[in-house]
Design a protein around this motif. Sequence first.
Motif, PDB file in Angstrom:
ATOM      1  N   SER A  81      42.532  13.872  49.965  1.00  0.00           N
ATOM      2  CA  SER A  81      42.708  14.883  48.923  1.00  0.00           C
ATOM      3  C   SER A  81      41.396  15.317  48.272  1.00  0.00           C
ATOM      4  O   SER A  81      41.411  16.056  47.285  1.00  0.00           O
ATOM      5  CB  SER A  81      43.643  14.346  47.829  1.00  0.00           C
ATOM      6  N   ILE A  82      40.266  14.893  48.810  1.00  0.00           N
ATOM      7  CA  ILE A  82      38.989  15.127  48.149  1.00  0.00           C
ATOM      8  C   ILE A  82      38.674  16.615  47.992  1.00  0.00           C
ATOM      9  O   ILE A  82      38.009  17.030  47.031  1.00  0.00           O
ATOM     10  CB  ILE A  82      37.842  14.398  48.898  1.00  0.00           C
ATOM     11  N   ASP A  83      39.167  17.471  48.896  1.00  0.00           N
ATOM     12  CA  ASP A  83      38.954  18.914  48.750  1.00  0.00           C
ATOM     13  C   ASP A  83      39.553  19.456  47.462  1.00  0.00           C
ATOM     14  O   ASP A  83      39.098  20.479  46.931  1.00  0.00           O
ATOM     15  CB  ASP A  83      39.572  19.670  49.931  1.00  0.00           C
ATOM     16  N   GLN A  84      40.604  18.783  46.986  1.00  0.00           N
ATOM     17  CA  GLN A  84      41.252  19.202  45.747  1.00  0.00           C
ATOM     18  C   GLN A  84      40.871  18.282  44.579  1.00  0.00           C
ATOM     19  O   GLN A  84      41.614  18.128  43.632  1.00  0.00           O
ATOM     20  CB  GLN A  84      42.772  19.217  45.923  1.00  0.00           C
ATOM     21  N   GLY A  85      39.691  17.676  44.693  1.00  0.00           N
ATOM     22  CA  GLY A  85      39.179  16.847  43.612  1.00  0.00           C
ATOM     23  C   GLY A  85      39.355  15.361  43.811  1.00  0.00           C
ATOM     24  O   GLY A  85      38.767  14.562  43.089  1.00  0.00           O
ATOM     25  N   GLY A  86      40.190  14.986  44.779  1.00  0.00           N
ATOM     26  CA  GLY A  86      40.370  13.568  45.090  1.00  0.00           C
ATOM     27  C   GLY A  86      41.460  12.908  44.270  1.00  0.00           C
ATOM     28  O   GLY A  86      41.675  13.259  43.113  1.00  0.00           O
ATOM     29  N   CYS A  87      42.157  11.941  44.881  1.00  0.00           N
ATOM     30  CA  CYS A  87      43.241  11.258  44.169  1.00  0.00           C
ATOM     31  C   CYS A  87      42.857   9.841  43.748  1.00  0.00           C
ATOM     32  O   CYS A  87      43.703   9.086  43.268  1.00  0.00           O
ATOM     33  CB  CYS A  87      44.525  11.247  45.001  1.00  0.00           C
ATOM     34  N   PHE A  88      41.588   9.471  43.949  1.00  0.00           N
ATOM     35  CA  PHE A  88      41.062   8.214  43.427  1.00  0.00           C
ATOM     36  C   PHE A  88      39.989   8.556  42.383  1.00  0.00           C
ATOM     37  O   PHE A  88      39.138   9.410  42.624  1.00  0.00           O
ATOM     38  CB  PHE A  88      40.448   7.360  44.538  1.00  0.00           C
ATOM     39  N   GLU A  89      40.021   7.898  41.248  1.00  0.00           N
ATOM     40  CA  GLU A  89      39.096   8.228  40.160  1.00  0.00           C
ATOM     41  C   GLU A  89      37.641   8.064  40.573  1.00  0.00           C
ATOM     42  O   GLU A  89      36.754   8.789  40.100  1.00  0.00           O
ATOM     43  CB  GLU A  89      39.397   7.347  38.943  1.00  0.00           C
ATOM     44  N   THR A  90      37.375   7.132  41.467  1.00  0.00           N
ATOM     45  CA  THR A  90      35.997   6.832  41.858  1.00  0.00           C
ATOM     46  C   THR A  90      35.511   7.663  43.042  1.00  0.00           C
ATOM     47  O   THR A  90      34.385   7.489  43.504  1.00  0.00           O
ATOM     48  CB  THR A  90      35.872   5.340  42.196  1.00  0.00           C
ATOM     49  N   SER A  91      36.327   8.574  43.527  1.00  0.00           N
ATOM     50  CA  SER A  91      35.939   9.395  44.680  1.00  0.00           C
ATOM     51  C   SER A  91      34.910  10.455  44.312  1.00  0.00           C
ATOM     52  O   SER A  91      34.928  11.002  43.208  1.00  0.00           O
ATOM     53  CB  SER A  91      37.169  10.100  45.257  1.00  0.00           C
ATOM     54  N   HIS A  92      34.034  10.750  45.248  1.00  0.00           N
ATOM     55  CA  HIS A  92      33.205  11.943  45.199  1.00  0.00           C
ATOM     56  C   HIS A  92      32.949  12.373  46.635  1.00  0.00           C
ATOM     57  O   HIS A  92      32.967  11.548  47.551  1.00  0.00           O
ATOM     58  CB  HIS A  92      31.894  11.721  44.431  1.00  0.00           C
ATOM     59  N   PRO A  93      32.747  13.667  46.872  1.00  0.00           N
ATOM     60  CA  PRO A  93      32.645  14.162  48.254  1.00  0.00           C
ATOM     61  C   PRO A  93      31.495  13.539  49.024  1.00  0.00           C
ATOM     62  O   PRO A  93      30.394  13.336  48.494  1.00  0.00           O
ATOM     63  CB  PRO A  93      32.435  15.671  48.071  1.00  0.00           C
ATOM     64  N   THR A  94      31.768  13.238  50.293  1.00  0.00           N
ATOM     65  CA  THR A  94      30.742  12.731  51.200  1.00  0.00           C
ATOM     66  C   THR A  94      30.717  13.624  52.441  1.00  0.00           C
ATOM     67  O   THR A  94      31.472  14.582  52.550  1.00  0.00           O
ATOM     68  CB  THR A  94      31.026  11.271  51.601  1.00  0.00           C
ATOM     69  N   THR A  95      29.826  13.310  53.373  1.00  0.00           N
ATOM     70  CA  THR A  95      29.681  14.108  54.591  1.00  0.00           C
ATOM     71  C   THR A  95      29.891  13.219  55.814  1.00  0.00           C
ATOM     72  O   THR A  95      29.883  11.985  55.726  1.00  0.00           O
ATOM     73  CB  THR A  95      28.290  14.735  54.673  1.00  0.00           C
ATOM     74  N   ILE A 129      30.132   2.482  48.662  1.00  0.00           N
ATOM     75  CA  ILE A 129      30.847   1.288  48.217  1.00  0.00           C
ATOM     76  C   ILE A 129      30.766   1.199  46.707  1.00  0.00           C
ATOM     77  O   ILE A 129      29.678   1.293  46.115  1.00  0.00           O
ATOM     78  CB  ILE A 129      30.270   0.012  48.861  1.00  0.00           C
ATOM     79  N   GLU A 130      31.908   1.056  46.065  1.00  0.00           N
ATOM     80  CA  GLU A 130      31.971   0.868  44.624  1.00  0.00           C
ATOM     81  C   GLU A 130      32.890  -0.305  44.326  1.00  0.00           C
ATOM     82  O   GLU A 130      34.009  -0.372  44.843  1.00  0.00           O
ATOM     83  CB  GLU A 130      32.463   2.125  43.914  1.00  0.00           C
ATOM     84  N   ASP A 131      32.389  -1.226  43.510  1.00  0.00           N
ATOM     85  CA  ASP A 131      33.139  -2.442  43.163  1.00  0.00           C
ATOM     86  C   ASP A 131      33.627  -3.170  44.403  1.00  0.00           C
ATOM     87  O   ASP A 131      34.719  -3.765  44.415  1.00  0.00           O
ATOM     88  CB  ASP A 131      34.327  -2.095  42.259  1.00  0.00           C
ATOM     89  N   GLY A 132      32.822  -3.137  45.461  1.00  0.00           N
ATOM     90  CA  GLY A 132      33.163  -3.866  46.679  1.00  0.00           C
ATOM     91  C   GLY A 132      34.172  -3.160  47.567  1.00  0.00           C
ATOM     92  O   GLY A 132      34.566  -3.694  48.610  1.00  0.00           O
ATOM     93  N   ILE A 133      34.578  -1.937  47.198  1.00  0.00           N
ATOM     94  CA  ILE A 133      35.577  -1.196  47.965  1.00  0.00           C
ATOM     95  C   ILE A 133      34.894  -0.031  48.684  1.00  0.00           C
ATOM     96  O   ILE A 133      34.171   0.764  48.074  1.00  0.00           O
ATOM     97  CB  ILE A 133      36.698  -0.646  47.054  1.00  0.00           C
ATOM     98  N   VAL A 134      35.126   0.082  49.987  1.00  0.00           N
ATOM     99  CA  VAL A 134      34.551   1.163  50.782  1.00  0.00           C
ATOM    100  C   VAL A 134      35.338   2.446  50.517  1.00  0.00           C
ATOM    101  O   VAL A 134      36.561   2.460  50.604  1.00  0.00           O
ATOM    102  CB  VAL A 134      34.597   0.830  52.285  1.00  0.00           C
ATOM    103  N   HIS A 135      34.632   3.519  50.179  1.00  0.00           N
ATOM    104  CA  HIS A 135      35.252   4.825  49.936  1.00  0.00           C
ATOM    105  C   HIS A 135      34.840   5.789  51.049  1.00  0.00           C
ATOM    106  O   HIS A 135      33.644   6.025  51.262  1.00  0.00           O
ATOM    107  CB  HIS A 135      34.789   5.421  48.607  1.00  0.00           C
ATOM    108  N   TYR A 136      35.819   6.360  51.741  1.00  0.00           N
ATOM    109  CA  TYR A 136      35.583   7.404  52.733  1.00  0.00           C
ATOM    110  C   TYR A 136      36.136   8.696  52.151  1.00  0.00           C
ATOM    111  O   TYR A 136      37.348   8.849  51.983  1.00  0.00           O
ATOM    112  CB  TYR A 136      36.286   7.057  54.054  1.00  0.00           C
ATOM    113  N   CYS A 137      35.251   9.641  51.812  1.00  0.00           N
ATOM    114  CA  CYS A 137      35.663  10.850  51.074  1.00  0.00           C
ATOM    115  C   CYS A 137      35.036  12.107  51.668  1.00  0.00           C
ATOM    116  O   CYS A 137      34.524  12.963  50.953  1.00  0.00           O
ATOM    117  CB  CYS A 137      35.260  10.727  49.605  1.00  0.00           C
TER     118      CYS A 137
END
Length: 365
Positions: free
Chosen positions: A267-281, A288-296
Amino acid sequence: MIIGVPKEIKTDEYRVSITPAGVAELVKEGHTVYVQNSAGEGSGFSDTEYEKAGAALLTDVAKLFKLSDMIVKVKEPIPLEYELFKQKQMLFTYLHLAADKVQTEFLLEKGIRAFSYETLEVNGRLPLLEPMSEVAGKMAALMGSVHLGKYHGGSGLLAGGVTGTHRAKVMVLGGGVAGKAAAEVAAGLGADVTILDINMERLHYLNDVTPANVATLYSSHDTIKDLLPECDIVVGTVLIHGAKAPKLITKEMLGLMKKGSVLVDVSIDQGGCFETSHPTTHTHPTFIEDGIVHYCVANMPGAYPRTSTYALTNATLKYVKALAKHGAENICQELPVMVSSLNTYDGVLYNKAVGEAHDIKSKVW
């Protein structure tokens, strides 16, 4: 009408908005199509194929924009392209304006007559978003599995496990096209999958058509919190038509998860549905934030451009033809479903959800 097909310049974007076969159909109907040199190379289409289809090739993208009545793209215009547009030019592409105030303001200031793929609604469906949602959903399960690998910062768990070992537990938030596709691929890899949604009718359907290792649950904040400690992969696919995605997992909730788990934010195109998300390429797909891998990754289907370009043209060509035939002035009368696709027109916003997201006044067409 004169239609322009520029090369996509968003980072790691290799799709093109129309296949050579699609160009041939437009030319057959009497339209002129300008295609920027090498626009289709990333999707495996040569300039020669476009020329044989009847397109005129242009090296100068500024000239392409200047000559064209309508620009047909894949992704939203980025700031480098803003100066290329003419006042009141037609644009047909993915826009995702609720997550992009800068682009919204540009389209309004320039008076662009902008129609979006993702908001076009037909009988409750989003037919121009669905093909890319399916690609992204299937990718989400694959990318989640890959990034569980230790070398990517993941926990080192193989999604499907092997004899005598644990399988990954996958939670899919949202049971739409992307969610269903993600669940099916994750299940095919051998993971234990749970789909969450708030539409009971949809959950009944998913319960009937998905594999035996896919369970369905009614979505709530408490249900998500209860499942998070056991999850290895969470795929977020929630969508509110045209609006920003709701934040279903907060930063605080990351503390409930196992270190090395993976969040995939479709959902990252629409702002993302996880608070810690930000767009990546695609080049740098995770953090990685707080030990959790984010793919965005914000343009997931761009990784498989040949499949995606065919799927996109299959869905959009009908509407490109209609816009070319009737023009922006008449399309909403001749084809009323295009009202849902219209976002901006001559400096006026016609998408209520975008207006609410950016505190901009909107109108009803």
